[in-house]
Design a protein around this motif. Structure first.
Motif, PDB file in Angstrom:
ATOM      1  N   ARG A  66       0.842  -1.197   0.000  1.00 24.66           N
ATOM      2  CA  ARG A  66       0.000   0.000   0.000  1.00 24.66           C
ATOM      3  C   ARG A  66       0.873   1.242   0.000  1.00 24.66           C
ATOM      4  O   ARG A  66       1.792   1.369   0.804  1.00 24.66           O
ATOM      5  CB  ARG A  66      -0.898  -0.001   1.238  1.00 24.66           C
ATOM      6  N   LEU A  67       0.575   2.153  -0.892  1.00 22.94           N
ATOM      7  CA  LEU A  67       1.306   3.401  -0.983  1.00 22.94           C
ATOM      8  C   LEU A  67       0.385   4.552  -0.577  1.00 22.94           C
ATOM      9  O   LEU A  67      -0.759   4.604  -1.009  1.00 22.94           O
ATOM     10  CB  LEU A  67       1.825   3.600  -2.418  1.00 22.94           C
ATOM     11  N   SER A  68       0.903   5.469   0.247  1.00 21.34           N
ATOM     12  CA  SER A  68       0.126   6.608   0.704  1.00 21.34           C
ATOM     13  C   SER A  68       0.284   7.783  -0.252  1.00 21.34           C
ATOM     14  O   SER A  68       1.373   8.375  -0.324  1.00 21.34           O
ATOM     15  CB  SER A  68       0.571   7.033   2.110  1.00 21.34           C
ATOM     16  N   PRO A  69      -0.752   8.149  -1.005  1.00 22.35           N
ATOM     17  CA  PRO A  69      -0.643   9.283  -1.919  1.00 22.35           C
ATOM     18  C   PRO A  69      -0.263  10.583  -1.210  1.00 22.35           C
ATOM     19  O   PRO A  69       0.488  11.394  -1.763  1.00 22.35           O
ATOM     20  CB  PRO A  69      -2.041   9.365  -2.542  1.00 22.35           C
ATOM     21  N   ASP A  70      -0.763  10.783   0.004  1.00 19.90           N
ATOM     22  CA  ASP A  70      -0.452  12.019   0.724  1.00 19.90           C
ATOM     23  C   ASP A  70       1.035  12.122   1.036  1.00 19.90           C
ATOM     24  O   ASP A  70       1.635  13.206   0.939  1.00 19.90           O
ATOM     25  CB  ASP A  70      -1.262  12.092   2.019  1.00 19.90           C
ATOM     26  N   ARG A  71       1.652  11.019   1.399  1.00 20.88           N
ATOM     27  CA  ARG A  71       3.081  11.040   1.698  1.00 20.88           C
ATOM     28  C   ARG A  71       3.896  11.264   0.425  1.00 20.88           C
ATOM     29  O   ARG A  71       4.927  11.935   0.448  1.00 20.88           O
ATOM     30  CB  ARG A  71       3.494   9.745   2.394  1.00 20.88           C
ATOM     31  N   VAL A  72       3.416  10.714  -0.685  1.00 19.29           N
ATOM     32  CA  VAL A  72       4.106  10.939  -1.952  1.00 19.29           C
ATOM     33  C   VAL A  72       4.059  12.420  -2.310  1.00 19.29           C
ATOM     34  O   VAL A  72       5.062  13.020  -2.713  1.00 19.29           O
ATOM     35  CB  VAL A  72       3.488  10.089  -3.074  1.00 19.29           C
ATOM     36  N   ARG A  73       2.893  13.028  -2.155  1.00 14.26           N
ATOM     37  CA  ARG A  73       2.757  14.457  -2.450  1.00 14.26           C
ATOM     38  C   ARG A  73       3.723  15.274  -1.592  1.00 14.26           C
ATOM     39  O   ARG A  73       4.382  16.206  -2.084  1.00 14.26           O
ATOM     40  CB  ARG A  73       1.324  14.911  -2.188  1.00 14.26           C
ATOM     41  N   ALA A  74       3.806  14.929  -0.333  1.00 19.13           N
ATOM     42  CA  ALA A  74       4.686  15.667   0.572  1.00 19.13           C
ATOM     43  C   ALA A  74       6.150  15.515   0.170  1.00 19.13           C
ATOM     44  O   ALA A  74       6.924  16.484   0.219  1.00 19.13           O
ATOM     45  CB  ALA A  74       4.474  15.191   2.008  1.00 19.13           C
ATOM     46  N   GLU A  75       6.542  14.310  -0.247  1.00 21.69           N
ATOM     47  CA  GLU A  75       7.926  14.089  -0.658  1.00 21.69           C
ATOM     48  C   GLU A  75       8.261  14.868  -1.925  1.00 21.69           C
ATOM     49  O   GLU A  75       9.359  15.420  -2.058  1.00 21.69           O
ATOM     50  CB  GLU A  75       8.177  12.595  -0.876  1.00 21.69           C
ATOM     51  N   ILE A  76       7.329  14.914  -2.862  1.00 28.64           N
ATOM     52  CA  ILE A  76       7.572  15.684  -4.084  1.00 28.64           C
ATOM     53  C   ILE A  76       7.702  17.164  -3.749  1.00 28.64           C
ATOM     54  O   ILE A  76       8.599  17.849  -4.242  1.00 28.64           O
ATOM     55  CB  ILE A  76       6.430  15.466  -5.101  1.00 28.64           C
ATOM     56  N   ALA A  77       6.795  17.660  -2.919  1.00 24.64           N
ATOM     57  CA  ALA A  77       6.837  19.071  -2.537  1.00 24.64           C
ATOM     58  C   ALA A  77       8.162  19.415  -1.876  1.00 24.64           C
ATOM     59  O   ALA A  77       8.756  20.474  -2.132  1.00 24.64           O
ATOM     60  CB  ALA A  77       5.673  19.395  -1.609  1.00 24.64           C
ATOM     61  N   ALA A  78       8.663  18.524  -1.018  1.00 24.37           N
ATOM     62  CA  ALA A  78       9.946  18.773  -0.350  1.00 24.37           C
ATOM     63  C   ALA A  78      11.098  18.755  -1.350  1.00 24.37           C
ATOM     64  O   ALA A  78      12.047  19.541  -1.249  1.00 24.37           O
ATOM     65  CB  ALA A  78      10.176  17.726   0.741  1.00 24.37           C
ATOM     66  N   ALA A  79      11.005  17.865  -2.352  1.00 24.59           N
ATOM     67  CA  ALA A  79      12.090  17.737  -3.325  1.00 24.59           C
ATOM     68  C   ALA A  79      12.214  18.967  -4.217  1.00 24.59           C
ATOM     69  O   ALA A  79      13.315  19.307  -4.658  1.00 24.59           O
ATOM     70  CB  ALA A  79      11.881  16.494  -4.178  1.00 24.59           C
ATOM     71  N   VAL A  80      11.097  19.637  -4.486  1.00 23.77           N
ATOM     72  CA  VAL A  80      11.131  20.780  -5.402  1.00 23.77           C
ATOM     73  C   VAL A  80      11.127  22.116  -4.673  1.00 23.77           C
ATOM     74  O   VAL A  80      11.197  23.166  -5.317  1.00 23.77           O
ATOM     75  CB  VAL A  80       9.943  20.731  -6.390  1.00 23.77           C
ATOM     76  N   ALA A  81      11.045  22.100  -3.346  1.00 26.53           N
ATOM     77  CA  ALA A  81      10.984  23.342  -2.578  1.00 26.53           C
ATOM     78  C   ALA A  81      12.203  24.218  -2.861  1.00 26.53           C
ATOM     79  O   ALA A  81      13.344  23.749  -2.836  1.00 26.53           O
ATOM     80  CB  ALA A  81      10.903  23.033  -1.089  1.00 26.53           C
TER      81      ALA A  81
END
Length: 271
Positions: A66-81
């Protein structure tokens, strides 16, 4: 979470440190995983929900996890910040502990987010060569890129820009990292084949208000087409100048119409 009595593991997020190095080693040694690529502009992504749906479905299919979409979104946001301008982001899911001899063994897949500068906004038209080739498990955007990239390399060595795949029946399926569409002078035609359903293709299907349909496309039909184009998330819509010796109009008005409709698709915020 349990499904059918078996525990479904959550996907852990790999920090861009030693864990990321281990993840990259796994990709090099086993190349078993899946990914999606998206263009992030001002913290927003066209088709973000579709990208997350793809990751979730492919993670369940390849790892039973199971993958958490919310955690993926947060990781992407952190990567491009703090990164100015548009950024191409790849989200890869891989299990560093996956045994080569027992890939069915239970494991814990991890997520790796990588970025690169976005490519040119309006790249030149491409000339592609057809080749009989079918990706393994074509409905999954998996990390098994050796075969497709080898076909791209061979095409480029022979003077083309890229390769277009034909299935065993000689029908057009997909490109190396893109979908293809055609215009017959009246209708946009999407090849009906066993291929990856691209996010950008699906967004354009929804947005375009002109006639369109899906049907099998053989190479014998290509001379009757007025225009051809590729779609993927990193580039959007790109004109095709030729498939083998069949030329198309890279400045056809339908291409601008498709680009306008795609530009009108509202991007979704990461956070």
């Amino acid at each position: 979470m349990r499904v059918g009595g078996d525990r479904v593991p959550d996907v852990r997020l790999a920090a861009m440190t030693a864990t990321a190095t281990t993840t990259m080693e796994s990709l090099a040694l086993t190349n078993y995983g899946h990914f999606t690529t998206m263009l992030v502009e001002d913290g927003r992504v066209r088709g973000l929900g579709l990208h997350l749906d793809r990751l979730t479905a492919d993670c369940a299919a390849l790892f039973g996890a199971r993958l958490s979409p919310d955690r993926v979104r947060a990781e992407i946001a952190a990567a491009v910040a703090g990164t100015p301008g548009p950024v191409t982001v790849r989200v890869t899911v891989v299990d560093p502990a996956l045994p080569l001899a027992r890939p069915a063994a239970a494991g814990t897949p991890q997520l790796l987010v990588t970025t690169r500068p976005a490519g040119p906004h309006d790249p030149p038209p491409v000339r592609v060569r057809t080749v009989r080739y079918e990706r393994d498990v074509p409905q999954v955007k998996h990390t098994g890129l050796f075969g497709p990239l080898h076909q791209r390399r061979r095409a480029q060595q022979d003077g083309y820009d890229d390769a277009l795949f034909l299935d065993a029946d000689g029908l057009v399926s997909e490109g190396v990292t893109w979908n293809i569409g055609f215009f017959d002078g009246d209708t946009v035609i999407w090849p009906l084949a066993d291929a990856l359903p691209g996010v950008t293709m699906r967004l354009i299907e929804r947005a375009y208000d002109g006639p369109q349909r899906r049907e099998p496309v053989g190479i014998s039909q290509l001379p009757a087409m007025a225009a051809a184009f590729t779609t993927n998330a990193a580039v959007g819509i790109r004109a095709v100048a030729a498939v083998d010796t069949v030329g198309f109009d890279p400045g056809h008005p339908v291409l601008d119409a498709l680009r306008r409709r795609y530009a009108q698709v509202a991007p979704e915020p990461l956070v």
